[in-house]
Design a protein around this motif. Structure first.
Motif, PDB file in Angstrom:
ATOM      1  N   ARG A 245      94.310  15.138 142.943  1.00 14.40           N
ATOM      2  CA  ARG A 245      92.958  15.307 142.406  1.00 14.40           C
ATOM      3  C   ARG A 245      92.233  13.959 142.362  1.00 14.40           C
ATOM      4  NH1 ARG A 245      88.948  17.550 139.833  1.00 14.40           N
ATOM      5  NH2 ARG A 245      88.075  16.611 137.961  1.00 14.40           N
TER       6      ARG A 245
ATOM      7  N   ASP B  11      88.089  10.563 133.080  1.00  9.92           N
ATOM      8  CA  ASP B  11      88.105  11.983 133.436  1.00  9.92           C
ATOM      9  C   ASP B  11      89.099  12.712 132.543  1.00  9.92           C
ATOM     10  OD1 ASP B  11      88.374  14.506 134.559  1.00  9.92           O
ATOM     11  OD2 ASP B  11      88.249  13.782 136.617  1.00  9.92           O
ATOM     12  N   GLU B  12      88.591  13.547 131.654  1.00 10.23           N
ATOM     13  CA  GLU B  12      89.449  14.203 130.669  1.00 10.23           C
ATOM     14  C   GLU B  12      90.283  15.333 131.251  1.00 10.23           C
ATOM     15  OE1 GLU B  12      86.849  15.192 127.419  1.00 10.23           O
ATOM     16  OE2 GLU B  12      86.148  13.109 127.233  1.00 10.23           O
ATOM     17  N   SER B  13      90.039  15.693 132.502  1.00 12.96           N
ATOM     18  CA  SER B  13      90.850  16.723 133.152  1.00 12.96           C
ATOM     19  C   SER B  13      92.110  16.149 133.798  1.00 12.96           C
ATOM     20  CB  SER B  13      90.025  17.456 134.214  1.00 12.96           C
ATOM     21  OG  SER B  13      89.774  16.617 135.330  1.00 12.96           O
TER      22      SER B  13
ATOM     23  N   TYR C 232      90.760  11.861 126.959  1.00 14.63           N
ATOM     24  CA  TYR C 232      89.931  12.393 125.879  1.00 14.63           C
ATOM     25  C   TYR C 232      89.970  11.447 124.684  1.00 14.63           C
ATOM     26  CZ  TYR C 232      88.066  15.489 122.279  1.00 14.63           C
ATOM     27  OH  TYR C 232      87.317  16.019 121.263  1.00 14.63           O
TER      28      TYR C 232
END
Length: 337
Positions: free
Chosen positions: A256, A198-200, A81
């Protein structure tokens, strides 16, 4: 670069949180670059009051650096982020990133990359190079975890500039490692086209970027130069991505990353790599949970690994976990009865 009327060629983004002393070393390694047409953007991802004061003092010493501050959160917003946030305020044609506890070791790094990029006619999507790593005690890591194992293979590739080669996904996937974010430079449009960071994902987000960029890039350059130093996180500390998460949480993030590769990547060799790596992480997850006597959960991951990567030894271990899960379940039922 001191004027704002000229678009910089490179934008360098550094995200930092509660590590002002280490960050200052990282920042100085960027400011010391001989290449002029650059901008430096620092994103402070929340910090304690004491550390914020130190960051403010550092900011006063670097008037040409843009400092952005995110609101404080217990675990921060995460590197992905913060990096994307910095990119949204940047203007450069090419995007560079640096961890706040690492630093670039070559003052001519950006100058060399600029020359490499201008040595080919096509727009270069991504430029990779190498780095060295040291443990907390100062010992240099000897294992090849980045792209070092590709260096002996580059004579077979097209050299576009000194120590720089035009490569493709097939060549890069000969490596057992990947390019760290510290030594990966992305063309701005390409960075946005592949979805940015990817902020996750809060662990191995750089591997995720590497996998996605290798899968999508049309023009890739690889420099054999060592351009940065990576400080391997001290497991005793809780101030970095590698230690803030538990071992099993890290495995979930890694799985992931590989699940995304299997589901979303287009190149067959990238999908195969992610499939193999996912089995490896499933086995690690099963082992971690077994050590915690969480046999039912361990058996779940073990069975999934077995289905995707069958071998007799792992089948025996999976059977052991299933039996242990059954014994523990019956034991608990007897006690409760």
């Amino acid at each position: 670069m001191t004027t704002m009327d000229k678009t910089p060629f490179f934008s360098i983004i550094i995200s930092t949180r509660d590590r002002p002393e280490l960050f200052k070393t990282a920042l100085q390694s960027v400011v010391s670059q001989t290449f002029i047409e650059k901008e430096v953007i620092v994103v402070i991802d929340g910090s304690s009051e004491a550390n914020l004061e130190q960051y403010q003092q550092i900011a006063k010493q670097y008037q040409d650096v843009s400092f952005l501050k995110l609101e404080n959160r217990p675990n921060g917003h995460g590197q992905s982020y913060a990096m994307n946030y910095g990119v949204s305020y940047s203007r450069g044609q090419y995007l560079c990133f640096l961890d706040d506890d690492d630093y670039w070791t070559d003052d001519s790094y950006l100058e060399c990359v600029f020359n490499n990029l201008n040595s080919v006619k096509d727009t270069v999507d991504v430029h990779y190079s190498n780095q060295r790593a040291v443990f907390a005690n100062g010992t240099v890591q000897q294992d090849k975890v980045w792209l070092e194992d590709l260096i002996p293979l580059v004579p077979s590739r097209s050299e576009v500039a000194e120590q720089c080669y035009h490569v493709d996904a097939g060549f890069l996937l000969f490596s057992s490692g990947f390019a760290h974010l510290n030594c990966s430079i992305f063309e701005r449009k390409f960075y946005n086209d592949i979805g940015a960071m990817d902020e996750s994902i809060r662990y191995e987000n750089d591997r995720d970027m590497y996998i996605r960029s290798v899968d999508k890039a049309r023009t890739i350059l690889f420099s054999t130069r060592y351009t940065s130093l990576h400080n391997i996180p001290d497991v005793k500390k809780k101030s970095n991505m590698s230690t803030v998460s538990s071992d099993i949480e890290k495995k979930l993030f890694q799985m992931r990353v590989y699940d995304k590769g299997v589901a979303l990547c287009k190149r067959k060799e990238v999908v195969r790599l992610c499939s193999r790596a996912k089995v490896f992480e499933l086995k690690h997850a099963a082992t971690i949970l077994a050590k915690q006597n969480r046999f039912e959960s361990a058996a779940h991951y073990a069975k999934e690994a077995l289905l995707n990567g069958f071998n007799l030894r792992w089948m025996a271990y999976t059977a052991y976990l299933i039996v242990q899960s059954w014994i523990k379940s019956n034991s608990s039922a007897t006690k409760n009865g």
